[in-house]
Scaffold this motif. Structure first.
Motif, PDB file in Angstrom:
ATOM      1  N   SER A   1      28.952  25.126  20.312  1.00 26.27           N
ATOM      2  CA  SER A   1      29.594  24.443  20.978  1.00 26.27           C
ATOM      3  C   SER A   1      30.193  25.729  21.610  1.00 26.27           C
ATOM      4  O   SER A   1      30.901  25.022  22.959  1.00 26.27           O
ATOM      5  CB  SER A   1      31.409  23.615  20.376  1.00 26.27           C
ATOM      6  OG  SER A   1      31.721  23.786  20.286  1.00 26.27           O
ATOM      7  N   PHE A   2      30.230  26.582  20.525  1.00 26.28           N
ATOM      8  CA  PHE A   2      31.032  28.140  21.291  1.00 26.28           C
ATOM      9  C   PHE A   2      29.813  29.129  20.695  1.00 26.28           C
ATOM     10  O   PHE A   2      29.251  28.664  19.839  1.00 26.28           O
ATOM     11  CB  PHE A   2      32.170  28.204  21.041  1.00 26.28           C
ATOM     12  CG  PHE A   2      33.766  27.620  21.451  1.00 26.28           C
ATOM     13  CD1 PHE A   2      33.584  27.418  22.820  1.00 26.28           C
ATOM     14  CD2 PHE A   2      34.416  26.428  21.146  1.00 26.28           C
ATOM     15  CE1 PHE A   2      34.297  26.826  23.715  1.00 26.28           C
ATOM     16  CE2 PHE A   2      35.571  26.087  21.447  1.00 26.28           C
ATOM     17  CZ  PHE A   2      35.597  25.387  22.956  1.00 26.28           C
ATOM     18  N   PRO A   3      29.974  30.229  21.896  1.00 25.18           N
ATOM     19  CA  PRO A   3      30.431  30.941  22.367  1.00 25.18           C
ATOM     20  C   PRO A   3      29.709  30.331  23.356  1.00 25.18           C
ATOM     21  O   PRO A   3      30.512  30.498  25.025  1.00 25.18           O
ATOM     22  CB  PRO A   3      30.477  32.045  22.057  1.00 25.18           C
ATOM     23  CG  PRO A   3      29.406  32.791  21.098  1.00 25.18           C
ATOM     24  CD  PRO A   3      29.126  31.403  20.899  1.00 25.18           C
ATOM     25  N   ILE A   4      28.575  29.577  24.073  1.00 27.51           N
ATOM     26  CA  ILE A   4      28.667  29.239  24.746  1.00 27.51           C
ATOM     27  C   ILE A   4      28.449  27.257  25.350  1.00 27.51           C
ATOM     28  O   ILE A   4      27.678  27.486  24.190  1.00 27.51           O
ATOM     29  CB  ILE A   4      26.846  29.803  25.564  1.00 27.51           C
ATOM     30  CG1 ILE A   4      27.392  31.267  26.189  1.00 27.51           C
ATOM     31  CG2 ILE A   4      26.171  29.047  26.798  1.00 27.51           C
ATOM     32  CD1 ILE A   4      25.570  32.251  25.955  1.00 27.51           C
ATOM     33  N   PRO A   5      29.050  26.696  25.550  1.00 31.47           N
ATOM     34  CA  PRO A   5      29.460  25.793  24.873  1.00 31.47           C
ATOM     35  C   PRO A   5      27.665  24.956  25.419  1.00 31.47           C
ATOM     36  O   PRO A   5      27.710  23.959  24.530  1.00 31.47           O
ATOM     37  CB  PRO A   5      30.793  25.288  26.247  1.00 31.47           C
ATOM     38  CG  PRO A   5      30.883  25.787  26.470  1.00 31.47           C
ATOM     39  CD  PRO A   5      30.068  27.339  26.405  1.00 31.47           C
ATOM     40  N   GLY A   6      27.282  25.085  26.530  1.00 24.85           N
ATOM     41  CA  GLY A   6      25.767  24.163  26.677  1.00 24.85           C
ATOM     42  C   GLY A   6      24.510  24.429  26.336  1.00 24.85           C
ATOM     43  O   GLY A   6      24.030  23.912  26.567  1.00 24.85           O
TER      44      GLY A   6
END
Length: 82
Positions: free
Chosen positions: A53-58
């Motif tokens: 879900s991280f570093p870029i959530p989408g």
């Protein structure tokens, strides 16, 4: 019998050899190379720790591709390091 004329031709001089020694890398090469490898490693570790879900959530699992891509660019830079 008449003597033949000698040619007035300069002696052969081989062309000067260009320096074929590899040029050294710029000063910024090693820090960028190491920085990309460490950043990629941190990116992958963050992705695993946060369950994608991280570093870029989408983007989900593509975070792993981004991290491995950063590390790959760093490792490719090591092949050109002198």
């Amino acid at each position: 019998m008449p003597e033949s004329r000698s040619r007035k031709k300069p002696a052969y001089t081989p062309p000067t050899a260009a320096s074929s020694a590899p040029k050294p890398n710029p000063v910024w090469w090693v820090p960028v190379m190491l920085g990309l490898m460490v950043l990629g490693l941190l990116w992958v570790v963050t992705t695993y720790m946060s369950s994608t879900s991280f570093p870029i959530p989408g983007i989900g699992s593509w975070n792993l591709a981004v991290g491995f891509g950063l590390m790959l660019v760093g490792f490719v830079m090591t092949m050109r390091w002198r």
